[in-house]
Design an enzyme around this catalytic site. Structure first.
Site, PDB file in Angstrom:
ATOM      1  N   ASP A 112     -10.468 -52.424  -6.558  1.00 16.63           N
ATOM      2  CA  ASP A 112     -11.193 -53.123  -5.494  1.00 16.63           C
ATOM      3  C   ASP A 112     -12.583 -52.493  -5.362  1.00 16.63           C
ATOM      4  O   ASP A 112     -12.714 -51.298  -5.087  1.00 16.63           O
ATOM      5  CB  ASP A 112     -10.420 -52.993  -4.177  1.00 16.63           C
ATOM      6  CG  ASP A 112     -11.134 -53.677  -3.030  1.00 16.63           C
ATOM      7  OD1 ASP A 112     -11.499 -54.846  -3.188  1.00 16.63           O
ATOM      8  OD2 ASP A 112     -11.332 -53.033  -1.986  1.00 16.63           O
ATOM      9  N   THR A 145     -15.866 -58.360  -3.798  1.00 20.67           N
ATOM     10  CA  THR A 145     -16.643 -57.143  -3.551  1.00 20.67           C
ATOM     11  C   THR A 145     -17.169 -56.532  -4.849  1.00 20.67           C
ATOM     12  O   THR A 145     -18.213 -55.881  -4.840  1.00 20.67           O
ATOM     13  CB  THR A 145     -15.796 -56.092  -2.802  1.00 20.67           C
ATOM     14  OG1 THR A 145     -14.560 -55.912  -3.490  1.00 20.67           O
ATOM     15  CG2 THR A 145     -15.513 -56.534  -1.386  1.00 20.67           C
ATOM     16  N   THR A 146     -16.466 -56.745  -5.957  1.00 23.00           N
ATOM     17  CA  THR A 146     -16.952 -56.261  -7.259  1.00 23.00           C
ATOM     18  C   THR A 146     -18.014 -57.222  -7.792  1.00 23.00           C
ATOM     19  O   THR A 146     -19.073 -56.805  -8.257  1.00 23.00           O
ATOM     20  CB  THR A 146     -15.794 -56.136  -8.271  1.00 23.00           C
ATOM     21  OG1 THR A 146     -14.738 -55.367  -7.686  1.00 23.00           O
ATOM     22  CG2 THR A 146     -16.246 -55.476  -9.553  1.00 23.00           C
ATOM     23  N   ASP A 447      -6.912 -58.385   1.109  1.00 27.78           N
ATOM     24  CA  ASP A 447      -7.828 -59.291   0.406  1.00 27.78           C
ATOM     25  C   ASP A 447      -7.292 -60.717   0.399  1.00 27.78           C
ATOM     26  O   ASP A 447      -8.054 -61.678   0.586  1.00 27.78           O
ATOM     27  CB  ASP A 447      -8.054 -58.812  -1.035  1.00 27.78           C
ATOM     28  CG  ASP A 447      -9.037 -57.652  -1.108  1.00 27.78           C
ATOM     29  OD1 ASP A 447      -9.465 -57.192  -0.036  1.00 27.78           O
ATOM     30  OD2 ASP A 447      -9.366 -57.207  -2.227  1.00 27.78           O
TER      31      ASP A 447
END
Length: 580
Positions: A112, A145-146, A447
């Site tokens: 994550d 988020t990446t 998530d």
């Protein structure tokens, strides 16, 4: 040779330095430092003020010229790209995981982006901006988020090439904003509207999020669970947002992730207190108290000195009478399950009190955390009782069953189910074989919950697998051709930068990235908007047939936030260190 050109030819006698000839042939304004690369330590650092002729040595030793915006910008861009490259390999379902070891020896295994960056020790101020970017995406959308950091890194690289061509940073910044607005417009046209009663689409989007996690093999079970949890705490007709505080995730060691369950009620990890407490209470009357059932204590600075046995007996007798009075009041109200808030200064419940409560068959759950009180009172639909005077029957909550159940191995939890007039809350009991798996399962579930929350806020889905980025890249490139001047260059560079997502997905899946992206671009040029990289089959297919979908909000948020951060970095032309 002009007056500004300097030629230096000399031999260095020090054996540690290579003998060399250094020529500085470019015109350098006299206010800038003239230093010989590699030999700064051998030369005095001087600053010359041409106006006054004043020459003075820098007190700090080496002079750092921060008045060159080009160098500052280059440093910031390099730092940002380094952060993006660090987590690029963890993008997508075939991305690698990172093992993070903290200073105290704790180990975290995750892919994550937000978790990785949060725990990285980043020193450079521009790199910290990318860490904040990942955190912003986590708050706004919860997923991607990446991707958002990888896009930002690619945009920085594109900006660097444009700067090298001599385009002004403000022009690049303004053009990137135009490109971001156009990208969001293209994505919105690609998306398809959904309703919250379309459970299948919701499960598909949650599964897509979970498939890139460590616990991807459990996505078929966790995805429906996340959807059911969100739907239980929202009213699809009225609500346009979800408060994730209404979903309590409780982690318990023992069993496997497959044993994770949704509990329509409360779960306490504390065991019932007492020597022989009741393990099962039907038709429970539940009291949530914030006062202690133990003898009062003096302040920290005071002591009570007992000098004889008679006084000692009197103190013990008073304590017993004090506790007995509280227990009688609890019995009078008809309470048979007691939840006691954790106390710091003294015991929440004394051994003598537990003895009396056992006698009247009251189940006691002590040490309920202070931050959990709000969730418990909302679920039970009752107010916490702060004093004995208010401990009456009308302030108690009712439930069909309160029972201690085993969760695999020796671990047990207390479940409260069948609560009357229950508030809109739900509890998820996550189980795992070890702490690392348990922590990652909790993050992955968070998530998945955030993805469904995105769909409640903006009820639109788009295809995954690099399809939206490729489509936006193609459409932006076409739009750039209709523009003139610098904007056309910049939009073309922005369009090319977005292809980093399909390129990285292909790389991480072990495919030939150039061939795969070329084929993907070709399919989109032929009008196949939903063609994406299928990492399972290792080919470009219609990604909707593979049920790989994601919320529109995740993609639009990623593009907007990444562009905003890159624009901020481009506008910086100096870093000023303060004295304090």
């Amino acid at each position: 040779m002009t007056s500004h050109q300097t030629k230096f030819t000399g031999k260095i006698d020090k054996p540690t330095v290579r003998q060399s000839e250094c020529v500085l042939a470019s015109p350098i304004p006299s206010k800038y430092l003239v230093s010989i690369r590699g030999h700064q330590s051998l030369f005095a650092k001087m600053v010359v003020n041409p106006a006054s002729g004043d020459t003075r040595k820098m007190q700090s030793g080496a002079f750092k010229d921060k008045s060159k915006p080009k160098d500052i910008r280059s440093s910031n861009i390099t730092a940002g790209k380094a952060v993006a490259d660090a987590i690029r390999t963890s993008l997508g379902p075939r991305g690698m995981d990172k093992m993070i070891q903290s200073a105290n020896g704790d180990v975290t295994i995750t892919n994550d982006g937000a978790t990785i960056l949060k725990q990285m020790n980043v020193m450079h101020p521009a790199a910290k901006m990318l860490v904040e970017l990942s955190r912003s995406q986590d708050i706004e959308a919860g997923d991607g988020t990446t991707s958002v950091v990888v896009i930002a890194g690619s945009l920085l690289e594109a900006a660097e090439k444009l700067l090298a061509r001599g385009i002004h940073p403000s022009a690049i910044s303004d053009a990137f904003q135009i490109a971001a607005n156009k990208s969001v417009e293209i994505l919105t046209k690609m998306s398809r509207r959904i309703e919250l009663n379309d459970r299948e689409s919701l499960v598909q989007s949650a599964s897509t999020s979970l498939n890139s996690k460590v616990v991807s093999q459990h996505s078929s079970q966790l995805a429906p669970l996340a959807v059911d949890a969100i739907l239980k705490v929202t009213d699809p007709a009225k609500d346009d947002n979800v408060d994730l505080k209404d979903i309590k995730v409780i982690c318990q060691l023992g069993g496997t992730v497959d044993d994770t369950e949704l509990v329509d009620g409360l779960v306490f990890t504390q065991r019932p207190a007492g020597a022989n407490p009741p393990r099962k209470v039907e038709k429970a009357k539940i009291g949530l108290i914030q006062f202690c059932i133990s003898p009062p204590k003096t302040d920290m600075d005071h002591n009570v000195i007992v000098s004889d046995y008679a006084a000692m007996d009197r103190v013990l007798k008073e304590e017993r009478a004090y506790i007995l009075n509280i227990v009688k009041q609890i019995k009078k109200a008809g309470c048979n399950v007691l939840l006691i808030q954790k106390s710091i200064l003294r015991d929440a419940v004394s051994d003598l009190a537990l003895h009396f409560l056992d006698k009247i068959k009251v189940m006691v759950i002590k040490d309920v955390e202070r931050e959990d009180i709000e969730f418990v009172s909302k679920t039970l639909n009752c107010r916490p009782i702060a004093s004995l005077d208010h401990f009456t029957a009308e302030n108690l909550a009712s439930a069909d069953l309160v029972e201690e159940v085993s969760t695999g191995g020796t671990n047990k939890v207390v479940k409260v189910t069948g609560i009357q007039n229950q508030g809109k809350t739900v509890t998820v009991l996550v189980q795992g074989s070890n702490k690392l798996v348990l922590a990652e399962a909790e993050r992955s579930l968070h998530d998945a919950l955030c993805v469904i929350r995105c769909l409640v806020r903006n009820r639109a889905l788009i295809a995954g697998g690099g399809a939206p980025e490729t489509e936006v890249s193609l459409r932006l490139a076409q739009y750039a051709q209709t523009l003139t001047g610098v904007d056309s260059y910049c939009l073309r560079a922005y369009a090319d930068a977005l292809e980093v997502i399909p390129l990285t997905l292909a790389e991480n899946a072990g495919l030939n990235s150039i061939a795969t992206v070329t084929e993907l671009r070709n399919r989109h040029a032929q009008g196949e908007q939903t063609a994406g990289i299928n990492v399972r089959k290792g080919a470009v297919t219609n990604i909707l047939e593979e049920e790989v979908v994601q919320p529109l909000l995740v993609s639009t948020s990623a593009i907007n936030l990444a562009t905003e951060t890159v624009r901020s970095i481009l506008k910086i032309d100096d870093i000023v260190n303060t004295m304090q």
